[in-house]
Design a protein around this motif. Sequence first.
Motif: not given
Length: 307
Positions: A285-307
């Motif tokens: 949904r973050a990708g959908f709302d932004a329509a921007d790949p900048a919203a998709c940098n999962t590699f900088t996210a904290k582990p809990a956000a990609v659990s």
Amino acid sequence: MGENRWGNTVLVCAALGLVAAAGVTAVRMSGDGDDQPGRVLSTVRTPMAPAAPSGVPETAEPTGPTASPPPNQDNAIVLQNKLYKIGRIPASRCKEPTVRATSPAKIKQYYTQFLGCLNKAWAPAIREAGFNFWAPKLVVYSGRSANTFCDLTSTAVYCDGTIYMSADYDLKNQTTYDPLWTRTTMAFLIAHEYGHHVQAMTGILQASHNRETILSSTSMQLLESRRRELQASCLSGVYLGADKQYFPARGSWLLKWKWTVRNRGDEWNPKRTHGNKTNHSRWSRAGFDAADPAACNTFTAKPAAVS
């Protein structure tokens, strides 16, 4: 969307299962007002069983320190990729394909049309980021005998520049479950596998795999896998968000899509390669709302956000 290695090829399969009790269960969600009742697949009988990621042994996850940090080049590719700096991607101005999943031929027609729209939106975005664009190949197959060296043990696979989609899965969903859910699932899956193609064109897919292979901890390897997979789902949402006015992604279709991405997760899978359903929903949904790949940098996210 799990991963195996074939020579120098990274193979990415759709392995997210719908989380439910055993058997086919009618579910009505409640919460933020965008839920719809729907039939969900069993966690036992789901045809979307995962493949283990490359290098992950069939043992319990060890604990303890990880290997030395991955090479700086791979870190830079996944953390600071130019893809994240291009802004909103252009709308393809495509409408949802009108064909329905009633035969293998029609399913192939649906995916072929959808793939053309994905190419139309992503080609200028990839070039804007400074990378070479190439269109992936598409194979829609029945059974498990597609003419390929790729391991087609899941319903959707990205392998060696080709997207493989199982017509059997869509036919079963169309005849057994909710036809609208079938449509939103088809749209999600093809765009998710295309997300892996975006990763391949920008170097993210290989760099992330390189990072994973030198990690000594299984738990850290699986964390890296989840970062890749959740990013592909986020990029799936980016395309749909960019094209939502023309698709159109609204009304009952959008409600069902939100229900679909909210109920895809790997809680049932001991490997935990793809992310739980809560995080899958958030990134999609973050990708959908932004329509921007900048919203998709999962590699900088904290582990809990990609659990």
